[in-house]
Write a protein that holds these residues in place. Sequence first.
Motif, short mmCIF file in Angstrom:
data_model
loop_
_atom_site.label_atom_id
_atom_site.label_comp_id
_atom_site.label_asym_id
_atom_site.label_seq_id
_atom_site.Cartn_x
_atom_site.Cartn_y
_atom_site.Cartn_z
N VAL A 1 0.82 -1.13 0.04
CA VAL A 1 -0.10 0.01 -0.02
C VAL A 1 0.88 1.26 0.16
CG1 VAL A 1 -1.67 1.30 1.25
CG2 VAL A 1 -1.95 -1.35 1.38
N GLU A 2 0.34 2.29 -0.97
CA GLU A 2 1.16 3.68 -0.82
C GLU A 2 0.23 4.52 -0.29
OE1 GLU A 2 4.16 2.95 -4.40
OE2 GLU A 2 1.72 3.27 -5.11
N ILE A 3 0.54 5.75 0.49
CA ILE A 3 -0.25 6.90 0.91
C ILE A 3 0.45 7.82 0.57
CG2 ILE A 3 -1.20 7.98 2.72
CD1 ILE A 3 -1.68 5.26 4.22
N VAL A 4 -0.35 8.82 -0.22
CA VAL A 4 0.46 10.11 -0.56
C VAL A 4 -0.57 11.09 0.37
CG1 VAL A 4 -0.57 10.23 -2.70
CG2 VAL A 4 1.14 11.93 -2.23
N PHE A 5 0.38 11.93 1.27
CA PHE A 5 -0.57 13.01 1.98
C PHE A 5 -0.29 14.46 1.83
CE2 PHE A 5 2.89 11.41 4.28
CZ PHE A 5 3.45 12.71 5.00
N THR A 6 -0.78 15.34 1.90
CA THR A 6 -0.69 16.79 1.44
C THR A 6 -0.35 17.68 2.87
OG1 THR A 6 -2.28 16.26 -0.31
CG2 THR A 6 -1.93 18.68 -0.06
N SER A 7 -0.95 17.40 3.78
CA SER A 7 -1.05 18.08 4.86
C SER A 7 -0.05 17.48 5.88
CB SER A 7 -2.40 18.56 5.37
OG SER A 7 -2.39 19.22 6.69
N ASP A 8 0.71 18.57 6.51
CA ASP A 8 1.41 18.21 7.86
C ASP A 8 0.32 17.97 8.92
OD1 ASP A 8 0.49 20.81 8.47
OD2 ASP A 8 2.23 21.61 8.86
N SER A 9 -0.92 18.11 8.75
CA SER A 9 -1.90 17.59 10.10
C SER A 9 -1.94 16.20 9.94
CB SER A 9 -3.14 18.30 9.72
OG SER A 9 -3.75 17.91 8.58
N VAL A 10 -1.78 15.49 9.01
CA VAL A 10 -1.72 14.08 9.01
C VAL A 10 -0.67 13.33 9.17
CG1 VAL A 10 -1.99 13.82 6.55
CG2 VAL A 10 -3.44 12.25 7.99
N GLU A 11 0.67 14.08 9.10
CA GLU A 11 1.90 13.56 8.74
C GLU A 11 2.30 12.45 9.92
OE1 GLU A 11 6.40 15.26 8.11
OE2 GLU A 11 5.13 16.62 9.17
N VAL B 1 4.99 5.75 2.35
CA VAL B 1 4.13 7.10 2.44
C VAL B 1 4.99 8.15 1.66
CG1 VAL B 1 2.89 6.46 4.53
CG2 VAL B 1 5.02 7.71 4.76
N TYR B 2 4.19 9.42 1.31
CA TYR B 2 4.96 10.30 0.66
C TYR B 2 4.27 11.56 0.64
CZ TYR B 2 6.63 12.35 -3.76
OH TYR B 2 7.19 13.29 -4.73
N ARG B 3 4.79 12.75 0.85
CA ARG B 3 4.37 14.04 0.92
C ARG B 3 4.22 14.62 -0.53
NH1 ARG B 3 8.50 13.08 4.40
NH2 ARG B 3 8.16 13.29 6.67
#
Length: 396
Positions: free
Chosen positions: A56-66, A81-83
């Motif tokens: 599984v890969e997760i790409v996230f946009t916000s530091d709130s979920v980092e 995971v990836y920003r």
Amino acid sequence: MPKLRLRRDFERRNNELPSFKDISRQADACFHVSSEGELEQCMVLVQDLLENSKLVEIVFTSDSVERRCLRLNEQFENLRVYRLALLNFPFFKFSDWVTAKKLYMCRYDFFSELMLYGARRDVEFYLLSGSLKNKEEKSGHLSFSKFSLYDFIYAASTKDVALFNKLGIKNVVEFEFRILQISKRLDLANSTLESRSQLDNYISLLKNRDPSTCLILGSAWPNEMEVFKNEKFIKSIINSEIFVSVAPHGLSDEFINSIIESIHKFAPNLPYQILKKGEEIIPGRVIINPVPGVLLESFSLFSHCFIGGGHGRSIHSVLEPYLAGAMIYCGPRTHRSTEYDFINDLGSENIRLVQELPSLFDKLGEYDRKKELTKRAKIIDNHRKKYKELLDKLIC
């Protein structure tokens, strides 16, 4: 400039994160989330994939979920995971990192790099918790072009299904993924609450009261302490006719102090107590509960729940207390909440709007909690059955 610098540094930390390409593997699915709320929306599917040894890969946009994404990354060897790079593009490119040929996006954010990847012929593209709420007037050719890129859309409510159909999007069904995640936590509510020693006296008191005499103000904001600007309400609390607990939206000392100041402002004669480990709960006081991570589980002990945010930007989650069996009360700002629509579709009697905060006490009414718990258990059971049916399609 400081915000831009923080964003730049946030994205540059991608240097620390590996890709499945580094070990010549291809992930089974990639998820994009922009907030912790969006991660919650798809978490049940993410967990099922991970626990079934899928990559599984997760790409996230916000530091709130980092923090949460990185914690998951440490927990599961089969996760990367990836920003998402917004300032550092093209030095960090999503397309250079991703390997999955199934891309799941959640709710509203439609970044062009992700949309272009999802639109590729060799990629299956899904939208989870899709919604057109408050976008009806903007829905036209541009919206059709955007949403038609998805191979399938799981809408947040039946109202959203109708809006998508009106737009000309037919590959859409209603499914609220959060129901499954919430139900998992409710199944473990007793053990979770009992594991927090700070709550021992609190739980004991609640379990010895009739739930119909218990009210919780969940995700409460300081301005919402105006609910106590009602002499009948204050008298009922002091006389222990009703037990009231406040679960603040924020748990910092500063936020809790602002809650206390607001109680003093609107109800200077109302006694309160901050819940602390080992302290006896004194009858006739409002109890402020600062214990983190147990709000959802706490809802199961109350028949009445006022959810905060509705006299500010927008209401917080009303689905959690609803599935826990409570009668829901909230402010009028429901325009961003698909959960409000979902509950309303099941019956408007399940949720009551509080236009003026001091009127909350007067709106508290009797309802058949046992009947409602049975009804809501059936909703959970039906969603579990539907989920099993669609799981093969999503993860095969």
